[in-house]
Design a protein around this motif. Structure first.
Motif, PDB file in Angstrom:
ATOM      1  N   UNK A 109       0.830  -1.202   0.000  1.00  0.00           N
ATOM      2  CA  UNK A 109       0.000   0.000   0.000  1.00  0.00           C
ATOM      3  C   UNK A 109       0.871   1.262   0.000  1.00  0.00           C
ATOM      4  N   UNK A 110       1.952   1.231   0.791  1.00  0.00           N
ATOM      5  CA  UNK A 110       2.892   2.351   0.838  1.00  0.00           C
ATOM      6  C   UNK A 110       3.527   2.578  -0.533  1.00  0.00           C
ATOM      7  N   UNK A 159     -10.112   7.651  -1.510  1.00  0.00           N
ATOM      8  CA  UNK A 159      -9.559   8.486  -0.441  1.00  0.00           C
ATOM      9  C   UNK A 159      -8.912   7.671   0.675  1.00  0.00           C
ATOM     10  N   UNK A 160      -9.123   6.351   0.661  1.00  0.00           N
ATOM     11  CA  UNK A 160      -8.705   5.507   1.792  1.00  0.00           C
ATOM     12  C   UNK A 160      -7.287   4.986   1.588  1.00  0.00           C
ATOM     13  N   UNK A 161      -6.428   5.233   2.588  1.00  0.00           N
ATOM     14  CA  UNK A 161      -5.069   4.695   2.576  1.00  0.00           C
ATOM     15  C   UNK A 161      -5.003   3.385   3.350  1.00  0.00           C
ATOM     16  N   UNK A 162      -5.573   3.362   4.550  1.00  0.00           N
ATOM     17  CA  UNK A 162      -5.586   2.156   5.384  1.00  0.00           C
ATOM     18  C   UNK A 162      -6.955   2.024   6.036  1.00  0.00           C
ATOM     19  N   UNK A 193      -6.879   8.277   6.027  1.00  0.00           N
ATOM     20  CA  UNK A 193      -7.057   8.800   4.676  1.00  0.00           C
ATOM     21  C   UNK A 193      -5.715   9.087   4.005  1.00  0.00           C
ATOM     22  N   UNK A 194      -5.729   9.079   2.678  1.00  0.00           N
ATOM     23  CA  UNK A 194      -4.548   9.491   1.929  1.00  0.00           C
ATOM     24  C   UNK A 194      -4.289  10.972   2.153  1.00  0.00           C
ATOM     25  N   UNK A 233      -4.979   7.922  12.478  1.00  0.00           N
ATOM     26  CA  UNK A 233      -3.905   6.934  12.377  1.00  0.00           C
ATOM     27  C   UNK A 233      -4.353   5.608  12.995  1.00  0.00           C
ATOM     28  N   UNK A 234      -3.872   4.496  12.430  1.00  0.00           N
ATOM     29  CA  UNK A 234      -4.230   3.181  12.947  1.00  0.00           C
ATOM     30  C   UNK A 234      -3.067   2.598  13.751  1.00  0.00           C
TER      31      UNK A 234
END
Length: 543
Positions: A285-286, A466-469, A490-491, A522-523
C-alpha cells in the motif's frame, strides 16, 4: 506363511544413501559451485558466496570457542544486514539455535524472550542498543554475553558489547570442522509469536522444515537460479519466511535494507536490479501511494510475495498496474511462514485486472512441500463443503509445521489436537479447492445473527480512492448485538465524510454488512506492521 518384503532385505540406510536434511547444505553448494557470484549487497559493499561461506564458518568457530554447544541459544537483535543473514548459517553450523528477536518490541518483551530462550550470547545492532541494554539489565545475574553489530552505514546508537561482530568472527578459524546435524529433527531456530494476549510463545523450527520450506518458496514463486532479493521483510519474522536459506538454494543475491521506506525500496530495485521482494499488504500500500517520481526507471519484471493479512484486492490491483507481479501466500509463525500459496492458472490471464486481483486475494492451496490443508469444523474436525460460503477453521499438517512451543507442552498439545495444526483463522473453501480467509476467529462480526467478515468490509473500503488504510472491528450494539465499525486513515490531502464512506460500502456490498460507524485517524500497528485490532476493539467501547 509370513510375507517377506524383499525391498527391506539388505537395503539399509547408510551414509552413502541418506543424509539428514538441512539448509546448511545449500550454503556448501552455493560456495562450491558459484564461489564468485555475489551473495550479499550492503550499500556499496559486496560479498561473494565463497566469502559469505567463510564468514559463516568463522562465526560458527568463534561461537564454539566461546563455549556455545549443541542446543544453546544465540540471539540477534539486528536489522536486515549481513550479520543476521550470516547467522542463519553460522549459528546452526556449531549446533546452536538462532533466535532472531523482533527489533520493534519493548524492553520487557525482549527481556522475557532472552530469559525464556536461555540465550547465551546476544548480538546487538547499534540502532537497538538502547532498548536492548534495558532488556539485558532486567536479566540480572543471568545476562548473556553481548557482541555489537557496528554497521558503518548507520549513525547513532551506542556500542554496549565487549567487541563487535567483525572482531568476534575474526577469532574464528576458516578451517573449523563443523558438523551437519545428525538428526534433521534438531532445532535450527526459535521464533516468538507477537504475544498480543499474554507472553509470546517460542516457536521451534527444525532443520528438515527449514530445508523444505526454502525449496517450497523457490518452486511456488518460480524463482529459478540467481534471483536478486531485497529484504523488505524482516529477517526476524519467521526467519524472513525462510528466504535466507532459499537464497542459498537458488544461489541468489541478498540485498540488505535497514528501513522500509518507499524511496529506499524503489532506489534499490532500480540500482541493484532487484527482481524479488516480500512484504505485508501495508508495504504494498505504501509503494502504491508513493510519489510517481520514485517509480521511474524500473523496466524489469519485479515479483512481489505478500502475506501477513489478507491483502485487499485493490492493493494487489495497484501493484499489478505498476507492472509488479504479485503472489499471495499465507502462513503463520508456526508454519515457517508461507505454507499456502495462491497458485496461478494460465487460463486466468485473460480476466480483467480487477477479477485477477480478486482471485489473487484468496489465500490459495497448499504449497509444494506442505502435506495437508483443510477448512473444517473445529469441534468435529470434519471438512466444510467446498461451496465458498460455509465458514470453518484452517488446519495444516506436514513438514512445514513447527516442532512445537518451547517449554510449553500444554500449548503444543492444544495446537496439535486431532493431529492437525489449528491456525485460529476462519475461512471458506471454494469449489476449486482454494482457501479464502474470512477472519481470525476473534474478528468475525455477528450482527443480528448474521456473520460479517471484517476482511470483506475492509476489501470494499480499500477501493475508495480516499482511503489509505482501513480496519473493521465489532462495535457492541443494543439492538443488533454487534455492528461493523470502520477505522480509516485517509490518503494525504483527501477529504471524505463518514456518511460518504457508509454510502460507498452500501453501494458495493450487502447493505447489512456496511459499517454503521466510521472513525478517521492513524491506525495502531504491531511491531511487524499489522494493524492492532485488539486496540481498536478496546477503543470502540468508548465511542
Amino acid at each position: 506363511m509370513q510375507h517377506t518384503n524383499i525391498y527391506n532385505l539388505g537395503l539399509d540406510r547408510n551414509a552413502a544413501n541418506f543424509a539428514a536434511l538441512t539448509p546448511l547444505s545449500y550454503l556448501q553448494r552455493a560456495a562450491s559451485v558459484y564461489p564468485d557470484r555475489v551473495a550479499q549487497i550492503h550499500h556499496d559493499q559486496q560479498l561473494t558466496w565463497k566469502q559469505t561461506y567463510l564468514r559463516c564458518v568463522r562465526l560458527a568457530s568463534a561461537l564454539s570457542k566461546a563455549g556455545i554447544a549443541e542446543g544453546d541459544t544465540v540471539s540477534f537483535i539486528a536489522a536486515n544486514t549481513n550479520p543476521l543473514f550470516e547467522a542463519h548459517f553460522g549459528v546452526p553450523m556449531c549446533g546452536a539455535v538462532l533466535n532472531a528477536v523482533n527489533t520493534r518490541l519493548d524492553a520487557e518483551a525482549i527481556s522475557f524472550i532472552l530469559q525464556h530462550a536461555e540465550a547465551k550470547i546476544v548480538f546487538v545492532d547499534r540502532e537497538f542498543s538502547e532498548v536492548a541494554s534495558r532488556a539485558i539489565k532486567m536479566l540480572g545475574a543471568n545476562r548473556p554475553r553481548v557482541i555489537d553489530i557496528d554497521d558503518p552505514f548507520y549513525e547513532g546508537g551506542e556500542l554496549i558489547g565487549e567487541m563487535d561482530y567483525e572482531a568476534f568472527i575474526a577469532q574464528g578459524d576458516e578451517g573449523f570442522s563443523y558438523s551437519l546435524p545428525a538428526d534433521e529433527w534438531n532445532a535450527i531456530t526459535l521464533n516468538y509469536t507477537s504475544g498480543t494476549t499474554g507472553n509470546p510463545k517460542g516457536v521451534v523450527y527444525h532443520h528438515r522444515g527449514a530445508y523444505l520450506n526454502a525449496v517450497s518458496n523457490a518452486v511456488s514463486w518460480n524463482m529459478g537460479e540467481h534471483p536478486v532479493y531485497l529484504w523488505t521483510l524482516p529477517m526476524f519474522h519467521c526467519n524472513g519466511w525462510c528466504f535466507p536459506w532459499t537464497l542459498a538454494a537458488t544461489v541468489g543475491t541478498s540485498v540488505s535494507l535497514r528501513h522500509v521506506r518507499a524511496d529506499a525500496i524503489y532506489d534499490s530495485i532500480r540500482n541493484n536490479k532487484v527482481n524479488h521482494f516480500c512484504g505485508a499488504p501495508i508495504v504494498l500500500n505504501m509503494l502504491n501511494n508513493a510519489d510517481a517520481g520514485l517509480k521511474t526507471g524500473i523496466n524489469h519484471e519485479v515479483k512481489v510475495m505478500t502475506a501477513g493479512a489478507a491483502p485487499p484486492a485493490a492493493v494487489i490491483e495497484g501493484m499489478e498496474a505498476m507492472g509488479f507481479k504479485v503472489t499471495h501466500v499465507y502462513g503463520l509463525t508456526e508454519t515457517y511462514g508461507p505454507c499456502v500459496v495462491c497458485a496461478w492458472h494460465d487460463e486466468w490471464n485473460d480476466r480483467s485486472l480487477t477479477e485477477k486481483a480478486r482471485l489473487k486475494s484468496r489465500q490459495g492451496v497448499k504449497s509444494p512441500m506442505q502435506e495437508g490443508l483443510m477448512v473444517a469444523d473445529p469441534e468435529t474436525m470434519q471438512p466444510v463443503p467446498r461451496d465458498g460460503q460455509t465458514i470453518g477453521e484452517i488446519f495444516m499438517r506436514g513438514n512445514l509445521v513447527m516442532k512445537g512451543y518451547l517449554k510449553n507442552p500444554r500449548a503444543t498439545e492444544e495446537a496439535f489436537a486431532g493431529d492437525w495444526f489449528h491456525s485460529g483463522d476462519l475461512a471458506v473453501w471454494h469449489p476449486d479447492g482454494y482457501v479464502e480467509i474470512k477472519d481470525r476467529s476473534k474478528d468475525i462480526i455477528i450482527s443480528g445473527g448474521e456473520n460479517i467478515s471484517s476482511i470483506e468490509v475492509e476489501d470494499v473500503l480499500y477501493r475508495h480512492p480516499a482511503v489509505s488504510e482501513a480496519a473493521v472491528v465489532a462495535r457492541p450494539d443494543e439492538k443488533w448485538g454487534e455492528t461493523p465499525c470502520a477505522f480509516i486513515n485517509l490518503k494525504a490531502g483527501a477529504q471524505v465524510t463518514e456518511q460518504e464512506i457508509i454510502d460507498f460500502c452500501r453501494d458495493n456490498m450487502a447493505k447489512f454488512k456496511a459499517p454503521k460507524t466510521v472513525v478517521f485517524g492513524e491506525l495502531p500497528k504491531t511491531s511487524t506492521g499489522k494493524i492492532q485490532k485488539f486496540v481498536l476493539r478496546d477503543r470502540v467501547k468508548t465511542l
